[in-house]
Design a protein around this motif. Structure first.
Motif, mmCIF file in Angstrom:
data_model
loop_
_atom_site.group_PDB
_atom_site.id
_atom_site.type_symbol
_atom_site.label_atom_id
_atom_site.label_comp_id
_atom_site.label_asym_id
_atom_site.label_seq_id
_atom_site.Cartn_x
_atom_site.Cartn_y
_atom_site.Cartn_z
ATOM 1 N N ASN A 167 0.874 -1.155 0.000
ATOM 2 C CA ASN A 167 0.000 0.000 0.000
ATOM 3 C C ASN A 167 0.922 1.219 0.000
ATOM 4 O O ASN A 167 1.785 1.347 0.868
ATOM 5 C CB ASN A 167 -0.846 -0.112 1.281
ATOM 6 C CG ASN A 167 -1.625 1.137 1.586
ATOM 7 O OD1 ASN A 167 -1.073 2.233 1.657
ATOM 8 N ND2 ASN A 167 -2.912 0.960 1.778
ATOM 9 N N LEU A 168 0.762 2.103 -0.988
ATOM 10 C CA LEU A 168 1.705 3.219 -1.147
ATOM 11 C C LEU A 168 1.768 4.113 0.093
ATOM 12 O O LEU A 168 2.849 4.493 0.535
ATOM 13 C CB LEU A 168 1.364 4.039 -2.399
ATOM 14 C CG LEU A 168 2.347 5.169 -2.735
ATOM 15 C CD1 LEU A 168 3.760 4.652 -2.972
ATOM 16 C CD2 LEU A 168 1.886 5.946 -3.970
ATOM 17 N N ALA A 169 0.609 4.413 0.674
ATOM 18 C CA ALA A 169 0.584 5.298 1.849
ATOM 19 C C ALA A 169 1.349 4.659 3.016
ATOM 20 O O ALA A 169 2.129 5.320 3.707
ATOM 21 C CB ALA A 169 -0.852 5.592 2.241
ATOM 22 N N GLU A 170 1.128 3.336 3.210
ATOM 23 C CA GLU A 170 1.826 2.602 4.269
ATOM 24 C C GLU A 170 3.339 2.612 4.019
ATOM 25 O O GLU A 170 4.144 2.798 4.922
ATOM 26 C CB GLU A 170 1.363 1.132 4.285
ATOM 27 C CG GLU A 170 0.182 0.850 5.168
ATOM 28 C CD GLU A 170 0.411 1.304 6.602
ATOM 29 O OE1 GLU A 170 1.412 0.875 7.199
ATOM 30 O OE2 GLU A 170 -0.400 2.113 7.091
ATOM 31 N N LEU A 171 3.680 2.391 2.741
ATOM 32 C CA LEU A 171 5.086 2.315 2.350
ATOM 33 C C LEU A 171 5.796 3.641 2.647
ATOM 34 O O LEU A 171 6.895 3.665 3.194
ATOM 35 C CB LEU A 171 5.191 1.965 0.861
ATOM 36 C CG LEU A 171 6.609 1.763 0.331
ATOM 37 C CD1 LEU A 171 7.255 0.532 0.945
ATOM 38 C CD2 LEU A 171 6.613 1.626 -1.188
ATOM 39 N N ILE A 172 5.147 4.755 2.298
ATOM 40 C CA ILE A 172 5.739 6.074 2.546
ATOM 41 C C ILE A 172 6.023 6.232 4.038
ATOM 42 O O ILE A 172 7.083 6.681 4.438
ATOM 43 C CB ILE A 172 4.814 7.199 2.031
ATOM 44 C CG1 ILE A 172 4.769 7.159 0.498
ATOM 45 C CG2 ILE A 172 5.270 8.573 2.524
ATOM 46 C CD1 ILE A 172 3.825 8.137 -0.150
ATOM 47 N N LYS A 173 5.053 5.788 4.855
ATOM 48 C CA LYS A 173 5.215 5.902 6.311
ATOM 49 C C LYS A 173 6.394 5.060 6.793
ATOM 50 O O LYS A 173 7.216 5.498 7.591
ATOM 51 C CB LYS A 173 3.933 5.438 7.007
ATOM 52 C CG LYS A 173 3.207 6.594 7.720
ATOM 53 C CD LYS A 173 2.181 6.065 8.687
ATOM 54 C CE LYS A 173 0.847 5.902 7.969
ATOM 55 N NZ LYS A 173 -0.143 5.154 8.744
ATOM 56 N N GLU A 174 6.489 3.814 6.277
ATOM 57 C CA GLU A 174 7.556 2.900 6.715
ATOM 58 C C GLU A 174 8.936 3.406 6.296
ATOM 59 O O GLU A 174 9.892 3.366 7.069
ATOM 60 C CB GLU A 174 7.327 1.497 6.142
ATOM 61 C CG GLU A 174 6.339 0.708 6.971
ATOM 62 C CD GLU A 174 6.114 -0.692 6.424
ATOM 63 O OE1 GLU A 174 5.283 -1.408 7.003
ATOM 64 O OE2 GLU A 174 6.755 -1.082 5.425
ATOM 65 N N ILE A 175 9.020 3.912 5.060
ATOM 66 C CA ILE A 175 10.312 4.397 4.567
ATOM 67 C C ILE A 175 10.744 5.617 5.363
ATOM 68 O O ILE A 175 11.906 5.762 5.736
ATOM 69 C CB ILE A 175 10.223 4.729 3.061
ATOM 70 C CG1 ILE A 175 10.078 3.433 2.267
ATOM 71 C CG2 ILE A 175 11.463 5.487 2.600
ATOM 72 C CD1 ILE A 175 10.027 3.626 0.779
ATOM 73 N N ASP A 176 9.765 6.469 5.649
ATOM 74 C CA ASP A 176 10.051 7.681 6.409
ATOM 75 C C ASP A 176 10.591 7.328 7.809
ATOM 76 O O ASP A 176 11.590 7.879 8.261
ATOM 77 C CB ASP A 176 8.764 8.500 6.498
ATOM 78 C CG ASP A 176 9.029 9.855 7.087
ATOM 79 O OD1 ASP A 176 9.959 10.514 6.584
ATOM 80 O OD2 ASP A 176 8.348 10.243 8.063
ATOM 81 N N ALA A 177 9.947 6.352 8.454
ATOM 82 C CA ALA A 177 10.370 5.944 9.804
ATOM 83 C C ALA A 177 11.775 5.334 9.736
ATOM 84 O O ALA A 177 12.635 5.593 10.585
ATOM 85 C CB ALA A 177 9.389 4.929 10.369
ATOM 86 N N ARG A 178 12.021 4.531 8.695
ATOM 87 C CA ARG A 178 13.315 3.859 8.553
ATOM 88 C C ARG A 178 14.426 4.886 8.318
ATOM 89 O O ARG A 178 15.476 4.846 8.954
ATOM 90 C CB ARG A 178 13.219 2.867 7.388
ATOM 91 C CG ARG A 178 14.473 2.087 7.142
ATOM 92 C CD ARG A 178 14.134 0.695 6.665
ATOM 93 N NE ARG A 178 13.669 0.649 5.283
ATOM 94 C CZ ARG A 178 14.474 0.474 4.242
ATOM 95 N NH1 ARG A 178 15.773 0.362 4.427
ATOM 96 N NH2 ARG A 178 13.987 0.394 3.027
ATOM 97 N N ASP A 179 14.175 5.848 7.403
ATOM 98 C CA ASP A 179 15.196 6.861 7.104
ATOM 99 C C ASP A 179 15.499 7.707 8.344
ATOM 100 O O ASP A 179 16.645 8.047 8.608
ATOM 101 C CB ASP A 179 14.723 7.795 5.982
ATOM 102 C CG ASP A 179 14.808 7.114 4.629
ATOM 103 O OD1 ASP A 179 15.562 6.133 4.503
ATOM 104 O OD2 ASP A 179 14.111 7.566 3.703
#
Ligand code: C5P
Length: 218
Positions: A167-179
Motif C-alpha cells: 500500500n503506497l501510503a503505508e510504504l511512505i510511512k515505513e520508509i520515512d520511519a526507517r530513514d
C-alpha cells in the motif's frame, strides 16, 4: 597500493542498488550490498527467539550466521545454506534491519564481514556508512539521494515488479520511519562523507547517474 573502493551511500530508494550494480559491472569490480547483510541478520533472527532487542543474542546470531552471496544479474543470498533472496526485499525485512542496525555491538560484528569484500580489482560498496565508517580511506565517494516522493515511488515500483503487494501510503510511512531511524541513530548514522560527490537523482535517468559516477573514477 590499496585495493580501490568506490563508496555509494544514501537513503533508501535513492537508486544506490541499481547504480552500484551497473557501475561495478562496467568497471569489472566486486559489489557489496551492505544493506543485504543487515537484512540477512533480520531474517536469521526470525528463525530464533532472540527478538530485535536482546543484544547478546543478536550478536551471537550475527557471529554464527554463514552468508553466501552469488552476484549474477540478480544478487542471490544464502543464509546457512538456505536461499533467502525472496524475503530479502520485503519492507518488513528492511524495517527490522534498520532496528538492529542501530545497535553499535551489531555494527561492530558486521564490520569485518563487509571489509572482507575488498578484493582485487576493486569494490563498489553500497550502504549508509560505507564512506564514513567501513571504508573511510576509499578514494572515491558518492552520496546519492532523491526527494522523499520519488524514493517511495521507486520502492513501490520495485516491490510491485517482484509481485509483493504494498500500500503506497503505508510504504511512505515505513520508509520515512526507517530513514529517520538511520539518520538519527548514534552509531554510524546515515551522513555524507567528507569529500563525497553529492548527486540528487530525482529527475535523472539511471544511465545519467551511472555516467556521472563513472566520470568520477575516470
Ligand atoms: O539498503 P537497504 O535498504 O537494504 O538497508 C536496510 C537497512 O539496513 C537500512 O535501513 C539501514 O538501517 C541498515 N543499513 C545500515 N548500514 C548500511 C546498510 C544498511 O545501517 N551500510
Amino acid at each position: 597500493m590499496p585495493i580501490p573502493v568506490l563508496t555509494i551511500d544514501g537513503p533508501s530508494g535513492a537508486g544506490k542498488g541499481t547504480v552500484s550494480r551497473l557501475v561495478a559491472k562496467k568497471l569489472g569490480w566486486n559489489y557489496l550490498d551492505s544493506g543485504s547483510i543487515y537484512r540477512s541478520l533480520a531474517i536469521a533472527l526470525q528463525q530464533t527467539s532472540a527478538g530485535l532487542k536482546n543484544v547478546t543474542e543478536i550478536v551471537r546470531v550475527a557471529q554464527a550466521m554463514a552468508l553466501d552471496f552469488e552476484c549474477g544479474d540478480e544478487l542471490i543470498v544464502k543464509l546457512n545454506g538456505e536461499d533467502i533472496t525472496g524475503r530479502l526485499g520485503l519492507e518488513s525485512t528492511g524495517s527490522a534491519a534498520s532496528q538492529i542496525a542501530a545497535l553499535p555491538e551489531v555494527r561492530r560484528v558486521l564490520l569485518q564481514k563487509q571489509q572482507d569484500f575488498r578484493r582485487l580489482p576493486g569494490l563498489v560498496a553500497d550502504g549508509r556508512d560505507m564512506g564514513t565508517v567501513v571504508f573511510p580511506d576509499a578514494e572515491n565517494k558518492v552520496f546519492l539521494t532523491a526527494s522523499a516522493e520519488k524514493r517511495a515511488e521507486r520502492r513501490y515500483k520495485q516491490l510491485m515488479e517482484k509481485e509483493i503487494d504494498v500500500n503506497l501510503a503505508e510504504l511512505i510511512k515505513e520508509i520515512d520511519a526507517r530513514d529517520r531511524r538511520d539518520m538519527e541513530r548514534e552509531a554510524a548514522p546515515l551522513a555524507m562523507a567528507a569529500g563525497a560527490l553529492y548527486i540528487d537523482t530525482s529527475d535523472m535517468t539511471i544511465n545519467a547517474v551511472v555516467e556521472e559516477v563513472l566520470n568520477l573514477i575516470r
